[in-house]
Design a protein around this motif. Structure first.
Motif, PDB file in Angstrom:
ATOM      1  N   SER A  85      -2.503  11.584  12.582  1.00 31.33           N
ATOM      2  CA  SER A  85      -3.486  12.196  13.485  1.00 31.33           C
ATOM      3  C   SER A  85      -3.035  12.079  14.929  1.00 31.33           C
ATOM      4  O   SER A  85      -3.186  13.017  15.717  1.00 31.33           O
ATOM      5  CB  SER A  85      -4.853  11.534  13.322  1.00 31.33           C
ATOM      6  OG  SER A  85      -5.388  11.828  12.062  1.00 31.33           O
ATOM      7  N   GLU A  89      -7.390   0.971  16.128  1.00 30.42           N
ATOM      8  CA  GLU A  89      -7.758   2.378  16.265  1.00 30.42           C
ATOM      9  C   GLU A  89      -7.921   2.772  17.722  1.00 30.42           C
ATOM     10  O   GLU A  89      -7.700   3.905  18.087  1.00 30.42           O
ATOM     11  CB  GLU A  89      -9.085   2.655  15.552  1.00 30.42           C
ATOM     12  CG  GLU A  89      -8.968   2.658  14.057  1.00 30.42           C
ATOM     13  CD  GLU A  89     -10.256   3.113  13.401  1.00 30.42           C
ATOM     14  OE1 GLU A  89     -10.792   4.135  13.835  1.00 30.42           O
ATOM     15  OE2 GLU A  89     -10.693   2.452  12.466  1.00 30.42           O
ATOM     16  N   GLY A 138      -2.885  -2.394  13.664  1.00 31.72           N
ATOM     17  CA  GLY A 138      -4.004  -1.817  12.932  1.00 31.72           C
ATOM     18  C   GLY A 138      -5.146  -1.432  13.838  1.00 31.72           C
ATOM     19  O   GLY A 138      -6.279  -1.339  13.419  1.00 31.72           O
ATOM     20  N   LYS A 166       0.841  -1.197   0.000  1.00 30.87           N
ATOM     21  CA  LYS A 166       0.000   0.000   0.000  1.00 30.87           C
ATOM     22  C   LYS A 166       0.871   1.240   0.000  1.00 30.87           C
ATOM     23  O   LYS A 166       1.950   1.258   0.576  1.00 30.87           O
ATOM     24  CB  LYS A 166      -0.887   0.026   1.243  1.00 30.87           C
ATOM     25  CG  LYS A 166      -1.897  -1.073   1.307  1.00 30.87           C
ATOM     26  CD  LYS A 166      -2.700  -0.944   2.588  1.00 30.87           C
ATOM     27  CE  LYS A 166      -3.672  -2.085   2.716  1.00 30.87           C
ATOM     28  NZ  LYS A 166      -4.411  -2.011   3.974  1.00 30.87           N
ATOM     29  N   ASN A 191      -1.939   6.986   1.447  1.00 36.70           N
ATOM     30  CA  ASN A 191      -3.350   6.667   1.251  1.00 36.70           C
ATOM     31  C   ASN A 191      -3.869   5.646   2.253  1.00 36.70           C
ATOM     32  O   ASN A 191      -5.056   5.349   2.266  1.00 36.70           O
ATOM     33  CB  ASN A 191      -3.593   6.142  -0.168  1.00 36.70           C
ATOM     34  CG  ASN A 191      -3.273   7.186  -1.214  1.00 36.70           C
ATOM     35  OD1 ASN A 191      -3.474   8.371  -0.996  1.00 36.70           O
ATOM     36  ND2 ASN A 191      -2.776   6.752  -2.343  1.00 36.70           N
ATOM     37  N   ASP A 192      -3.006   5.108   3.067  1.00 32.08           N
ATOM     38  CA  ASP A 192      -3.388   4.058   3.998  1.00 32.08           C
ATOM     39  C   ASP A 192      -4.010   4.649   5.264  1.00 32.08           C
ATOM     40  O   ASP A 192      -3.507   5.628   5.812  1.00 32.08           O
ATOM     41  CB  ASP A 192      -2.153   3.221   4.352  1.00 32.08           C
ATOM     42  CG  ASP A 192      -2.503   2.031   5.190  1.00 32.08           C
ATOM     43  OD1 ASP A 192      -3.135   1.105   4.653  1.00 32.08           O
ATOM     44  OD2 ASP A 192      -2.151   2.031   6.385  1.00 32.08           O
ATOM     45  N   GLN A 193      -5.101   4.034   5.733  1.00 31.03           N
ATOM     46  CA  GLN A 193      -5.790   4.540   6.928  1.00 31.03           C
ATOM     47  C   GLN A 193      -4.903   4.486   8.169  1.00 31.03           C
ATOM     48  O   GLN A 193      -4.963   5.372   9.018  1.00 31.03           O
ATOM     49  CB  GLN A 193      -7.074   3.764   7.164  1.00 31.03           C
ATOM     50  CG  GLN A 193      -8.154   4.082   6.170  1.00 31.03           C
ATOM     51  CD  GLN A 193      -9.427   3.314   6.462  1.00 31.03           C
ATOM     52  OE1 GLN A 193      -9.462   2.444   7.326  1.00 31.03           O
ATOM     53  NE2 GLN A 193     -10.488   3.639   5.744  1.00 31.03           N
ATOM     54  N   SER A 194      -4.088   3.468   8.284  1.00 27.21           N
ATOM     55  CA  SER A 194      -3.199   3.365   9.451  1.00 27.21           C
ATOM     56  C   SER A 194      -2.194   4.509   9.474  1.00 27.21           C
ATOM     57  O   SER A 194      -1.907   5.080  10.527  1.00 27.21           O
ATOM     58  CB  SER A 194      -2.454   2.026   9.445  1.00 27.21           C
ATOM     59  OG  SER A 194      -3.349   0.972   9.618  1.00 27.21           O
ATOM     60  N   TYR A 195      -1.669   4.852   8.311  1.00 24.67           N
ATOM     61  CA  TYR A 195      -0.717   5.965   8.223  1.00 24.67           C
ATOM     62  C   TYR A 195      -1.411   7.279   8.582  1.00 24.67           C
ATOM     63  O   TYR A 195      -0.874   8.105   9.314  1.00 24.67           O
ATOM     64  CB  TYR A 195      -0.102   6.031   6.827  1.00 24.67           C
ATOM     65  CG  TYR A 195       0.903   7.143   6.653  1.00 24.67           C
ATOM     66  CD1 TYR A 195       2.156   7.087   7.268  1.00 24.67           C
ATOM     67  CD2 TYR A 195       0.622   8.252   5.870  1.00 24.67           C
ATOM     68  CE1 TYR A 195       3.087   8.100   7.126  1.00 24.67           C
ATOM     69  CE2 TYR A 195       1.544   9.275   5.714  1.00 24.67           C
ATOM     70  CZ  TYR A 195       2.775   9.191   6.341  1.00 24.67           C
ATOM     71  OH  TYR A 195       3.689  10.201   6.192  1.00 24.67           O
ATOM     72  N   THR A 196      -2.622   7.449   8.091  1.00 21.70           N
ATOM     73  CA  THR A 196      -3.395   8.644   8.401  1.00 21.70           C
ATOM     74  C   THR A 196      -3.657   8.736   9.899  1.00 21.70           C
ATOM     75  O   THR A 196      -3.560   9.813  10.487  1.00 21.70           O
ATOM     76  CB  THR A 196      -4.730   8.641   7.624  1.00 21.70           C
ATOM     77  OG1 THR A 196      -4.436   8.559   6.224  1.00 21.70           O
ATOM     78  CG2 THR A 196      -5.538   9.886   7.894  1.00 21.70           C
ATOM     79  N   ARG A 197      -3.968   7.601  10.530  1.00 23.50           N
ATOM     80  CA  ARG A 197      -4.178   7.593  11.988  1.00 23.50           C
ATOM     81  C   ARG A 197      -2.889   7.919  12.727  1.00 23.50           C
ATOM     82  O   ARG A 197      -2.913   8.603  13.754  1.00 23.50           O
ATOM     83  CB  ARG A 197      -4.742   6.248  12.440  1.00 23.50           C
ATOM     84  CG  ARG A 197      -6.208   6.071  12.096  1.00 23.50           C
ATOM     85  CD  ARG A 197      -6.826   4.904  12.836  1.00 23.50           C
ATOM     86  NE  ARG A 197      -6.124   3.647  12.642  1.00 23.50           N
ATOM     87  CZ  ARG A 197      -6.388   2.751  11.691  1.00 23.50           C
ATOM     88  NH1 ARG A 197      -7.346   2.984  10.825  1.00 23.50           N
ATOM     89  NH2 ARG A 197      -5.710   1.627  11.618  1.00 23.50           N
TER      90      ARG A 197
END
Length: 83
Positions: free
Chosen positions: A15, A80, A78, A2, A6-12
């Motif tokens: 954040s 949250e 992974g 990935k 664009n990966d949700q884990s990276y975005t988290r």
């Protein structure tokens, strides 16, 4: 593989770093000074407009008084809920 930006884990992860900076009452300018980088770099990293490389990530965490392993473990799991 990935793309990290664009990966949700990276975005988290980004954040989490931003939330910790804000929680500690630190501005992007103040963090930029600690990192010896222009504040615009910090802002771009937090917005996902610039990639955060591993060594930079460690420096970022150290400047915020965070354990870099915490974020890496959350990426691995992974999860949250632990951010």
């Amino acid at each position: 593989m990935k793309k990290s930006t664009n990966d949700q884990s990276y975005t988290r992860l980004l954040s989490w770093l931003k939330n910790e900076r804000v929680r500690k009452g630190m501005t992007v300018r103040e963090l930029g000074l600690l990192l010896d980088e222009p504040y615009q770099i910090v802002s771009k990293i937090e917005k996902g407009q610039r990639k955060l490389f591993v060594y930079e990530y460690v420096q970022y965490c150290e400047a915020l008084g965070l354990d870099p392993m915490h974020g890496l473990k959350q990426l691995e799991n992974g999860s949250e809920s632990d951010w």
